[in-house]
Design a protein around this motif. Structure first.
Motif, PDB file in Angstrom:
ATOM      1  N   TYR A 215      48.335  35.142  25.746  1.00 56.69           N
ATOM      2  CA  TYR A 215      48.428  33.597  25.444  1.00 56.69           C
ATOM      3  C   TYR A 215      47.236  33.501  24.380  1.00 56.69           C
ATOM      4  O   TYR A 215      45.870  33.750  24.949  1.00 56.69           O
ATOM      5  CB  TYR A 215      48.451  32.882  26.608  1.00 56.69           C
ATOM      6  CG  TYR A 215      49.524  33.003  27.183  1.00 56.69           C
ATOM      7  CD1 TYR A 215      50.504  31.891  27.222  1.00 56.69           C
ATOM      8  CD2 TYR A 215      49.888  33.997  28.184  1.00 56.69           C
ATOM      9  CE1 TYR A 215      51.581  31.916  27.934  1.00 56.69           C
ATOM     10  CE2 TYR A 215      51.120  33.788  29.026  1.00 56.69           C
ATOM     11  CZ  TYR A 215      52.111  32.992  28.637  1.00 56.69           C
ATOM     12  OH  TYR A 215      53.293  32.892  29.246  1.00 56.69           O
TER      13      TYR A 215
ATOM     14  N   THR B  18      44.171  26.084  21.207  1.00 59.62           N
ATOM     15  CA  THR B  18      45.533  25.485  21.339  1.00 59.62           C
ATOM     16  C   THR B  18      45.691  24.702  19.860  1.00 59.62           C
ATOM     17  O   THR B  18      44.770  24.354  19.297  1.00 59.62           O
ATOM     18  CB  THR B  18      45.402  24.181  22.235  1.00 59.62           C
ATOM     19  OG1 THR B  18      45.269  24.869  23.484  1.00 59.62           O
ATOM     20  CG2 THR B  18      46.681  23.237  22.465  1.00 59.62           C
TER      21      THR B  18
ATOM     22  N   LEU C 167      50.293  28.033  20.803  1.00 54.20           N
ATOM     23  CA  LEU C 167      50.300  26.844  21.349  1.00 54.20           C
ATOM     24  C   LEU C 167      50.389  25.653  20.639  1.00 54.20           C
ATOM     25  O   LEU C 167      49.550  24.788  20.475  1.00 54.20           O
ATOM     26  CB  LEU C 167      49.392  26.567  22.387  1.00 54.20           C
ATOM     27  CG  LEU C 167      49.352  27.755  23.484  1.00 54.20           C
ATOM     28  CD1 LEU C 167      48.070  27.176  24.676  1.00 54.20           C
ATOM     29  CD2 LEU C 167      50.579  27.709  24.382  1.00 54.20           C
TER      30      LEU C 167
ATOM     31  N   PRO D 223      52.433  22.957  22.075  1.00 55.77           N
ATOM     32  CA  PRO D 223      52.339  23.452  23.661  1.00 55.77           C
ATOM     33  C   PRO D 223      53.779  23.126  24.254  1.00 55.77           C
ATOM     34  O   PRO D 223      54.097  23.865  25.098  1.00 55.77           O
ATOM     35  CB  PRO D 223      51.420  22.662  24.046  1.00 55.77           C
ATOM     36  CG  PRO D 223      50.322  22.101  23.083  1.00 55.77           C
ATOM     37  CD  PRO D 223      51.358  21.855  21.873  1.00 55.77           C
TER      38      PRO D 223
ATOM     39  N   CYS E 150      51.221  24.441  28.324  1.00 55.94           N
ATOM     40  CA  CYS E 150      52.148  25.486  27.822  1.00 55.94           C
ATOM     41  C   CYS E 150      53.509  25.418  28.634  1.00 55.94           C
ATOM     42  O   CYS E 150      53.502  25.676  29.772  1.00 55.94           O
ATOM     43  CB  CYS E 150      51.223  26.693  27.969  1.00 55.94           C
ATOM     44  SG  CYS E 150      52.237  28.111  27.406  1.00 55.94           S
TER      45      CYS E 150
ATOM     46  N   LEU F  55      47.893  27.144  31.766  1.00 53.56           N
ATOM     47  CA  LEU F  55      48.309  28.120  30.819  1.00 53.56           C
ATOM     48  C   LEU F  55      48.633  29.536  31.404  1.00 53.56           C
ATOM     49  O   LEU F  55      48.185  29.854  32.529  1.00 53.56           O
ATOM     50  CB  LEU F  55      46.823  28.490  29.887  1.00 53.56           C
ATOM     51  CG  LEU F  55      46.917  29.503  28.889  1.00 53.56           C
ATOM     52  CD1 LEU F  55      47.904  29.082  27.632  1.00 53.56           C
ATOM     53  CD2 LEU F  55      45.495  29.661  28.450  1.00 53.56           C
TER      54      LEU F  55
END
Length: 311
Positions: free
Chosen positions: A16, A20, A96, A99, A253, A293
């Motif tokens: 991840y 963002t 993201l 998101p 997310c 997240l």
């Protein structure tokens, strides 16, 4: 101690972005998390106190070791995680951006280990006796996992609870027609089906929740659940149907929200709750995950879900 839940299918390592709102090319650092739909559902149910296990495969590599260690840390049995010696444990990157619907980049070629599941890998006594079996649409996108999952369902004999997560990922299929044929065929062998509107359309040919649910019920499914995002959740049985309203959330997310929903669905089914309560509980779980997240690490506890429902 015997397991209450056996999930079958996808596993991987999710990476991840820690930045963002930027495309993948501009991400500087990533956070590692356990991932994969079937695996996340097992983690989510374990977080709610259920004894869970995953039937899957990883590669003979460091990420495979990580998967087993992470499962133990989440309270999920790794006893049925096999090894595909010539394949690599999958990794998945996301950005993201946005998101709410992060683009995914899967590294699962030439074949993901979880799609290399063979009949000899299956714990048949567990399949027959476990209170809840969870299978996915992705599990029939390639051989030998396709034949293995069909054999699992035949052996199971449609006993309660046998759950199908429609789990349609277009990048795993040559075209929609192939996905419709293979995923749709699974409906003849399960008691519960759950998916979003796109997945419902792939499975039964319509994205309209009432009609999609009716088509599932006509094929012998006892409980059909259509996730509608901002429109809530549509739930149907032969006795009636209900719409559970959405829960507003600031999305960090959206990945993993459906798996958090799935783990809560598992808990509700095993608790013997009525469909509207199950859907409301699962919807709250999904909203909590969407506000965080990561997937597996983001799964909520029962106390967190109850607080959300009470708010």
């Amino acid at each position: 101690m015997s397991v209450e839940v056996l999930t079958v299918g996808r596993v991987g390592v999710d990476l991840y972005p820690e930045q963002t709102g930027v495309p993948l090319a501009e991400v500087r650092t990533f956070a590692k998390s356990l991932g994969g739909t079937a695996t996340n559902v097992a983690v989510a149910a374990a977080r709610l106190g259920r004894r869970t296990a995953v039937l899957t495969k990883v590669g003979r590599d460091g990420f495979g070791d990580y998967v087993r260690t992470a499962l133990r840390g989440f309270g999920v049995s790794p006893d049925h995680v096999g090894t595909a010696p010539r394949l690599q444990t999958p990794v998945v990157f996301c950005a993201l951006d946005p998101p709410e619907d992060p683009p995914l980049l899967f590294y699962r070629e030439p074949l993901a280990p979880d799609l290399a599941l063979e009949v000899k890998d299956v714990p048949w006594e567990v399949v027959e006796s476990v209170p809840l079996l969870w299978v996915t649409g992705t599990g029939v996108c390639a051989e030998p996992a396709r034949s293995t999952q069909h054999e699992i369902l035949r052996h199971r004999g449609r006993r309660a609870h046998t759950v199908l997560d429609l789990d349609y990922r277009p990048m795993f299929w040559p075209d929609e027609a192939a996905a419709r044929t293979e995923i749709g065929a699974l409906l003849e062998h399960v008691t519960v089906a759950v998916g979003n509107r796109t997945e419902a359309e792939i499975a039964v040919g319509t994205a309209e929740p009432p009609e999609a649910a009716n088509r599932m019920l006509e094929r012998g499914v006892e409980l059909a659940i259509i996730k509608q995002g901002g429109d809530g959740v549509y739930v149907a049985t032969r006795e009636g149907s209900w719409t559970v309203p959405p829960r507003p959330v600031d999305v960090v997310c959206a990945l993993g929200a459906g798996d958090g929903f799935g783990g809560a669905l598992v808990h509700g089914l095993l608790s013997g709750w009525q469909p509207p309560r199950i859907a409301a509980y699962a919807n709250a779980a999904g909203a909590i995950v969407a506000s965080r997240l990561a997937c597996a690490d983001a799964m909520p506890t029962a106390a967190e879900i109850e607080r959300t429902l009470a708010s």
